[in-house]
Design an enzyme around this catalytic site. Structure first.
Site, short mmCIF file in Angstrom:
data_model
loop_
_atom_site.label_atom_id
_atom_site.label_comp_id
_atom_site.label_asym_id
_atom_site.label_seq_id
_atom_site.Cartn_x
_atom_site.Cartn_y
_atom_site.Cartn_z
N GLU A 91 -3.35 14.82 3.31
CA GLU A 91 -3.86 13.99 2.22
C GLU A 91 -4.28 14.80 1.00
O GLU A 91 -4.37 14.27 -0.10
CB GLU A 91 -5.04 13.15 2.72
CG GLU A 91 -4.72 12.18 3.84
CD GLU A 91 -3.58 11.21 3.49
OE1 GLU A 91 -3.40 10.93 2.29
OE2 GLU A 91 -2.88 10.76 4.42
N HIS A 95 -0.13 12.09 -5.52
CA HIS A 95 -0.64 12.11 -4.14
C HIS A 95 0.50 11.95 -3.14
O HIS A 95 0.65 12.76 -2.20
CB HIS A 95 -1.67 10.98 -3.96
CG HIS A 95 -2.14 10.81 -2.55
ND1 HIS A 95 -3.25 11.45 -2.06
CD2 HIS A 95 -1.61 10.11 -1.51
CE1 HIS A 95 -3.40 11.14 -0.77
NE2 HIS A 95 -2.41 10.33 -0.42
N GLU A 96 1.32 10.93 -3.34
CA GLU A 96 2.40 10.67 -2.38
C GLU A 96 3.41 11.82 -2.39
O GLU A 96 3.96 12.17 -1.35
CB GLU A 96 3.10 9.34 -2.71
CG GLU A 96 2.20 8.11 -2.57
CD GLU A 96 1.53 7.97 -1.21
OE1 GLU A 96 2.07 8.47 -0.22
OE2 GLU A 96 0.43 7.40 -1.17
N HIS A 155 -6.49 0.32 5.82
CA HIS A 155 -6.42 1.29 6.92
C HIS A 155 -7.06 0.78 8.20
O HIS A 155 -6.74 1.24 9.29
CB HIS A 155 -7.05 2.62 6.48
CG HIS A 155 -6.38 3.21 5.27
ND1 HIS A 155 -6.48 2.64 4.03
CD2 HIS A 155 -5.58 4.29 5.13
CE1 HIS A 155 -5.78 3.34 3.16
NE2 HIS A 155 -5.21 4.35 3.80
N HIS A 176 2.65 14.54 0.03
CA HIS A 176 3.15 14.31 1.40
C HIS A 176 4.62 14.71 1.48
O HIS A 176 5.05 15.37 2.42
CB HIS A 176 3.04 12.82 1.76
CG HIS A 176 1.63 12.31 1.93
ND1 HIS A 176 0.74 12.87 2.81
CD2 HIS A 176 0.97 11.26 1.35
CE1 HIS A 176 -0.41 12.18 2.77
NE2 HIS A 176 -0.29 11.21 1.89
N HIS A 186 0.85 -1.20 0.00
CA HIS A 186 0.00 0.00 0.00
C HIS A 186 0.89 1.25 0.00
O HIS A 186 1.77 1.38 0.84
CB HIS A 186 -0.94 0.00 1.21
CG HIS A 186 -2.00 1.04 1.09
ND1 HIS A 186 -3.22 0.81 0.48
CD2 HIS A 186 -1.99 2.35 1.42
CE1 HIS A 186 -3.92 1.92 0.48
NE2 HIS A 186 -3.20 2.87 1.04
N ALA A 187 0.64 2.15 -0.95
CA ALA A 187 1.53 3.30 -1.14
C ALA A 187 1.61 4.18 0.11
O ALA A 187 0.60 4.39 0.79
CB ALA A 187 1.05 4.13 -2.31
N TYR A 207 -9.28 11.36 4.78
CA TYR A 207 -9.53 11.37 3.34
C TYR A 207 -10.85 12.06 3.01
O TYR A 207 -10.99 12.65 1.94
CB TYR A 207 -9.51 9.95 2.78
CG TYR A 207 -8.19 9.23 3.02
CD1 TYR A 207 -7.04 9.61 2.33
CD2 TYR A 207 -8.08 8.23 3.97
CE1 TYR A 207 -5.82 8.98 2.56
CE2 TYR A 207 -6.87 7.59 4.21
CZ TYR A 207 -5.75 7.97 3.51
OH TYR A 207 -4.55 7.35 3.75
O1 X8Z Z 1 -4.16 5.31 1.28
C1 X8Z Z 1 -4.17 6.18 0.42
C2 X8Z Z 1 -2.85 6.69 -0.14
C3 X8Z Z 1 -1.78 6.69 0.87
S1 X8Z Z 1 -1.97 7.90 2.07
C4 X8Z Z 1 -2.42 5.82 -1.29
N1 X8Z Z 1 -5.34 6.63 -0.08
C5 X8Z Z 1 -6.62 6.12 0.40
C6 X8Z Z 1 -6.83 4.66 0.04
O2 X8Z Z 1 -6.10 4.13 -0.80
O3 X8Z Z 1 -7.75 4.05 0.59
C7 X8Z Z 1 -5.50 7.67 -1.06
C8 X8Z Z 1 -6.97 7.89 -1.20
C9 X8Z Z 1 -7.66 6.96 -0.25
ZN ZN Z 2 -1.81 9.90 1.51
#
Ligand code: X8Z
Ligand code: ZN
Length: 630
Positions: A402, A374-375, A503, A378, A344-345, A513
């Site tokens: 975010e 997105h990254e 998450h 950060h 997961h990024a 988010y």
């Molecule tokens: O988890 C993330 C990023 C890393 S902070 C890739 N996002 C959420 C997800 O993937 O559930 C970005 C948008 C929503």
């Molecule tokens: Zn993020």
């Protein structure tokens, strides 16, 4: 003058001198306090740096040795934070005049999980590590060849969910994933819930929900979000109705006109973004798509090239090039040496000079290009606030962190993609514009109820409002009510599906988010005005056409905002770029207004039903067996 008057004058004079005395004492203490914090700051940076290194090592190579090291450092730091919190009790910081000092102390007094006794802190970390490891290690057998069992979420399952149009295959992978990534973690999750509550109480909160919400420094945040969702709901309902009606043409009886959409048909394991069904549901299918994935592949894009493209965009807004160490130490491709890792990024601040890194198992797709942007948001936030005291090296609130990268990604308009050679012979008329907004809505609007329900669910568990027997039911009831989608198969009370979302497994708050998806449009609009790319007073100016590329004005305002970090309450950060101090959905609504009008008209014409029946039934396996026997 009588005796009474003399006594009153004496009282006033005495009070004046004693206040002055107190003032002087406070000022002297503030000097000592600043010296204390200055000294502490280096130690905090060092400790956080060491902890981040251990976390990075575990994240990029999950094994028991890395887990042990990470836990040992976390435990050591927790003890240190507890001692520091005790030391700061000696400072009367709430009485300080210097707001900055007051705020630093306030941040230092937040212990979070470190407030737990050593043994419980370890138990809690073990539970979270176990859930994360389980998530990272899920391997699934192929639908077509059940002896080939090496499929992982990234990239295989993600790709299949995006591309397959076979409902049986999709249902198989969906069920396998939830069965393996969710249910086995139930016990760890219950341990996590119990200790999360204990930690919250030790921090003087009633539950973990209040502890999370306190990060927004606004007691009305829940009420504000409720109002914002009221504003957005009509657009979501129109979009949902249009998608359901269009998918019915493709999947027939699997879809009911007034029912819930089976989520395995929506192109994403959690149905959090539906952009991959764009191709089956395009409002004007004869127009060329703006998805440049194929062109990226044709032009031999690599992860490195995608990251360079991102960096170049940020540089065009007066930000600096990324440090050499970023390129040397980041992990931007999935390693093929067989190690288990978290794909997961994520973006990492090592609190050490400019050591910042990204971990991303990058695929060559437009979706992943958005994730790169997105990254990087950060990363540039980390770099802009790196000279702040350690406790302020964070976003103005979790949603800001975010939002930044997404603000940049909103500028990847078709015009911009043409400029950088990724989109060719694209004809942009009114129909094409509706297609563009529709594609964006499948990412941005669809996401909002998903994200909100995820944390509303966790809040209700943290607050003890749900019986353990109902944990799974409640999850689906809330997901169904918020988004009008349903799991492809009956889920039971014995299943436990929430940790199948990263998450939840990793204990990452998700409201960030929701706040980000609102704020990013507000901040985007602010930067567009600064860049002269959008004029709110002109009826010809269209918000979604704006591209802030190469705008020094927009870049400078953003840099100023980012450099504040957490040093000031977030309305001050917001004001720098938008002139507003409140979170508002108006920019988002304005952005999608042409689409909303179009959807309303089209849904009326086709008679598409608006809304959904809440026909989700909570059952245990035993109930089901009984039903079958009768
Ligand atoms: O988890 C993330 C990023 C890393 S902070 C890739 N996002 C959420 C997800 O993937 O559930 C970005 C948008 C929503
Ligand atoms: Zn993020």
């Amino acid at each position: 003058m009588n005796k009474n008057s003399i006594a009153i004058i004496c009282l006033i004079v005495c009070a004046f001198y004693s206040v002055q005395g107190v003032d002087q004492n406070i000022e002297e203490e503030e000097i000592r306090a600043r010296a204390f914090l200055d000294e502490l700051n280096d130690e905090l940076n060092e400790r956080r740096s060491k902890q981040t290194t251990a976390e990075w090592n575990f994240n990029s190579n999950i094994n028991s040795k890395n887990e042990e090291i990470k836990n040992a450092i976390a435990a050591e730091n927790a003890e240190f934070f507890k001692e520091t919190a005790n030391q700061i009790l000696a400072f009367d910081f709430k009485a300080y005049k210097d707001e900055d000092l007051k705020r630093q102390f306030k941040e230092l007094s937040k212990l979070g999980y470190a407030a737990l006794p050593r043994d419980k802190f370890k138990l809690l970390n073990d539970a979270i590590n176990a859930m994360e490891s389980n998530y990272a290690k899920v391997h699934i057998c192929s639908f077509k060849n059940r002896t080939k069992c090496d499929l992982q979420l990234e990239p295989e399952l993600t790709e299949i969910l995006l591309k397959s149009e076979d409902p049986e295959e999709l249902k198989y992978y969906w069920t396998q994933w939830y069965d393996l990534a969710g249910t086995p973690t139930r016990q760890d999750f219950e341990t996590y819930l119990r200790l999360n509550k204990e930690a919250a109480v030790l921090n003087n909160f009633t539950s973990g929900a209040e502890m999370w919400l306190s990060e927004y420094e606004d007691d009305t945040i829940e009420a504000q979000l409720e109002n914002i969702f009221e504003e957005i709901r009509p657009l979501y309902q129109q979009l949902h109705a249009y998608v359901r009606h269009s998918l019915k043409q493709k999947y027939g009886d699997l879809i009911h006109e007034d029912g819930l959409i089976p989520m395995h048909l929506l192109g994403n394991m959690w149905a959090q973004s539906w952009d991959s069904i764009y191709k089956h549901t395009t409002p004007y299918p004869n127009k060329k798509s703006t998805d440049v994935t194929e062109e990226m592949i044709a032009q031999n894009y690599t992860p490195f090239k995608m990251f360079k493209l991102g960096e170049q965009f940020y540089e065009s807004l007066n930000m600096s090039a990324l440090p050499q160490s970023f390129w040397e130490r980041s992990l931007i491709e999935k390693p093929i040496d067989g190690r288990e890792l978290i794909c997961h990024a994520s973006a990492w601040d090592f609190y050490n000079e400019s050591d910042v890194r990204i971990s991303q198992c990058t695929r060559i797709t437009m979706d992943d290009l958005y994730t790169v942007f997105h990254e990087m948001g950060h990363i540039y936030y980390f770099l802009q606030y790196k000279d702040q005291p350690n406790v302020f090296r964070d976003g103005a609130n979790p949603g800001f962190h975010e939002a930044i990268g997404d603000v940049f990604a909103l500028s990847l308009t078709p015009k911009h993609l043409e400029k950088i050679g990724l989109l060719k012979s694209y004809e942009r008329d009114d129909e094409a514009k509706i297609n563009e907004l529709y594609e964006k809505a499948l990412q941005k609007i669809v996401f909002l109820p998903f994200a909100y329900s995820l944390d509303q669910y966790r809040w209700s568990l943290f607050r003890g409002e749900v019986e353990p027997d109902d944990y799974n039911c409640k999850f689906w009831q809330m997901r169904v009510a918020a988004s009008g989608i349903k799991p492809p198969v009956q889920r039971y009370k014995e299943d436990f599906d929430p940790p199948a979302k990263y998450h939840i497994t990793a204990d990452v708050e998700y409201l960030r988010y929701v706040v980000s998806f609102i704020l990013q449009f507000q901040i985007y609009k602010g930067t567009c005005i600064l860049a002269g790319e959008y004029d709110p007073n002109s009826s010809h100016s269209v918000l979604s056409d704006c591209d802030i590329y190469q705008s020094a004005e927009a870049g400078n305002a953003l840099k100023k905002m980012l450099s504040l970090g957490l040093s000031k309450p977030w309305p001050e950060s917001l004001e720098i770029v938008t002139g507003q101090r409140k979170m508002e959905a108006s920019a988002l609504i304005e952005y999608f207004k042409p689409l909303q009008d179009w959807l309303e008209k089209r849904n009326k014409e086709t008679g598409a039903h608006i809304g959904w029946d809440l026909d989700y039934e909570c059952l245990s396996k035993a109930d089901m067996e009984r039903n079958e026997q009768n």
